[in-house]
Design a protein around this motif. Structure first.
Motif, PDB file in Angstrom:
ATOM      1  N   ASP A 177       0.828  -1.215   0.000  1.00 57.78           N
ATOM      2  CA  ASP A 177       0.000   0.000   0.000  1.00 57.78           C
ATOM      3  C   ASP A 177       0.859   1.261   0.000  1.00 57.78           C
ATOM      4  O   ASP A 177       0.398   2.338   0.365  1.00 57.78           O
ATOM      5  CB  ASP A 177      -0.950   0.006   1.203  1.00 57.78           C
TER       6      ASP A 177
ATOM      7  N   THR B 208      -7.821   0.034   3.768  1.00 53.88           N
ATOM      8  CA  THR B 208      -7.909  -1.216   3.028  1.00 53.88           C
ATOM      9  C   THR B 208      -7.982  -0.888   1.539  1.00 53.88           C
ATOM     10  O   THR B 208      -7.835   0.261   1.136  1.00 53.88           O
ATOM     11  CB  THR B 208      -9.130  -2.043   3.474  1.00 53.88           C
ATOM     12  N   SER B 209      -8.167  -1.895   0.719  1.00 52.25           N
ATOM     13  CA  SER B 209      -8.218  -1.671  -0.720  1.00 52.25           C
ATOM     14  C   SER B 209      -9.421  -2.383  -1.300  1.00 52.25           C
ATOM     15  O   SER B 209     -10.097  -3.159  -0.619  1.00 52.25           O
ATOM     16  CB  SER B 209      -6.939  -2.225  -1.381  1.00 52.25           C
ATOM     17  N   LYS B 210      -9.703  -2.131  -2.563  1.00 54.04           N
ATOM     18  CA  LYS B 210     -10.774  -2.842  -3.232  1.00 54.04           C
ATOM     19  C   LYS B 210     -10.404  -4.316  -3.271  1.00 54.04           C
ATOM     20  O   LYS B 210      -9.369  -4.692  -3.798  1.00 54.04           O
ATOM     21  CB  LYS B 210     -10.969  -2.295  -4.645  1.00 54.04           C
ATOM     22  N   GLY B 211     -11.198  -5.144  -2.700  1.00 49.33           N
ATOM     23  CA  GLY B 211     -10.863  -6.552  -2.576  1.00 49.33           C
ATOM     24  C   GLY B 211     -10.191  -6.867  -1.256  1.00 49.33           C
ATOM     25  O   GLY B 211     -10.188  -8.018  -0.815  1.00 49.33           O
TER      26      GLY B 211
END
Length: 220
Positions: A128, A163-166
């Protein structure tokens, strides 16, 4: 580079000639005779360095890879954490070829050299945008930290801020190596190719709900 060279007959030849005729004769030559290759100390060290087989580290991490209690039956083991929770990173089961030092001595091209491969640095990429450079890190002691609040590693770790997509990040560990050598009255360093390995980590968000108590209610 001048040197003394000696020619020693093969034992099979010695058996067919008079005693005393098989002793090698040394002679100084300014240049090697045909078929003989001489190396400088640096060249010999470079040849020796190429014989090292260096490997990536074994990743040590908390959260560990496991099946969680809320996973459906048949789920494969994986790593999971949450935004803001400390992640511990370390070198698990270090060996001479994955962490060093790994030493070798050899005579190459008429020069005897000793070379030692060592880790210069280990850089973790969180996936990230965070890069953390550490030493070997500190293994997490589950017994010592049982029933305590989550704490950061004293030597190597990070926290995810989103967080991230997925929700999945790839965490990689890249090791930078150097070979230190000595021989022929000289010393030097040789940078070696990096080694790298990775794992995946799911990062979720813990949601909280604020409840406004009714007027006069003191039970919230």
């Amino acid at each position: 580079m001048g040197a003394f060279y000696s020619c020693d007959p093969l034992p099979s030849f010695c058996a067919s000639v008079p005693v005393g005729a098989c002793f090698g004769i040394s002679q100084w030559l300014d240049a090697p005779p045909p078929g003989i290759q001489r190396y400088t100390p640096a060249q010999a060290a470079g040849k020796l360095a190429k014989t090292f087989v260096l490997t990536a580290i074994e990743i040590g991490m908390v959260p560990e890879q496991k099946v969680h209690t809320d996973d459906p039956a048949g789920t494969a083991a994986y790593r999971r954490t949450w935004v803001g929770i400390p992640v511990w990173l370390w070198v698990n089961n270090p060996t001479p070829t994955s962490w060093g030092p790994e030493s070798r001595t050899a005579t190459l091209g008429g020069v005897t050299v000793t070379a030692t491969a060592k880790v210069q640095s280990l850089t973790w990429n969180s996936g990230d945008g965070q890069n953390v450079t550490c030493g070997a890190g500190t293994p997490f002691n589950a017994v010592a930290y049982a029933n305590t609040a989550a704490v950061d590693s004293p030597t190597c770790g990070l926290r995810y801020q989103h967080t991230s997509k997925g929700g999945t990040f790839t965490v990689s560990a890249t090791t930078n190596w150097v070979v230190e050598w000595s021989g022929g009255g000289q010393t030097g360093n040789i940078q070696m190719p990096t080694t790298s390995t990775s794992t995946t980590l799911r990062v979720g968000e813990l949601q909280s709900v604020n409840v406004v108590a009714p007027a006069g209610d003191t039970n919230h």
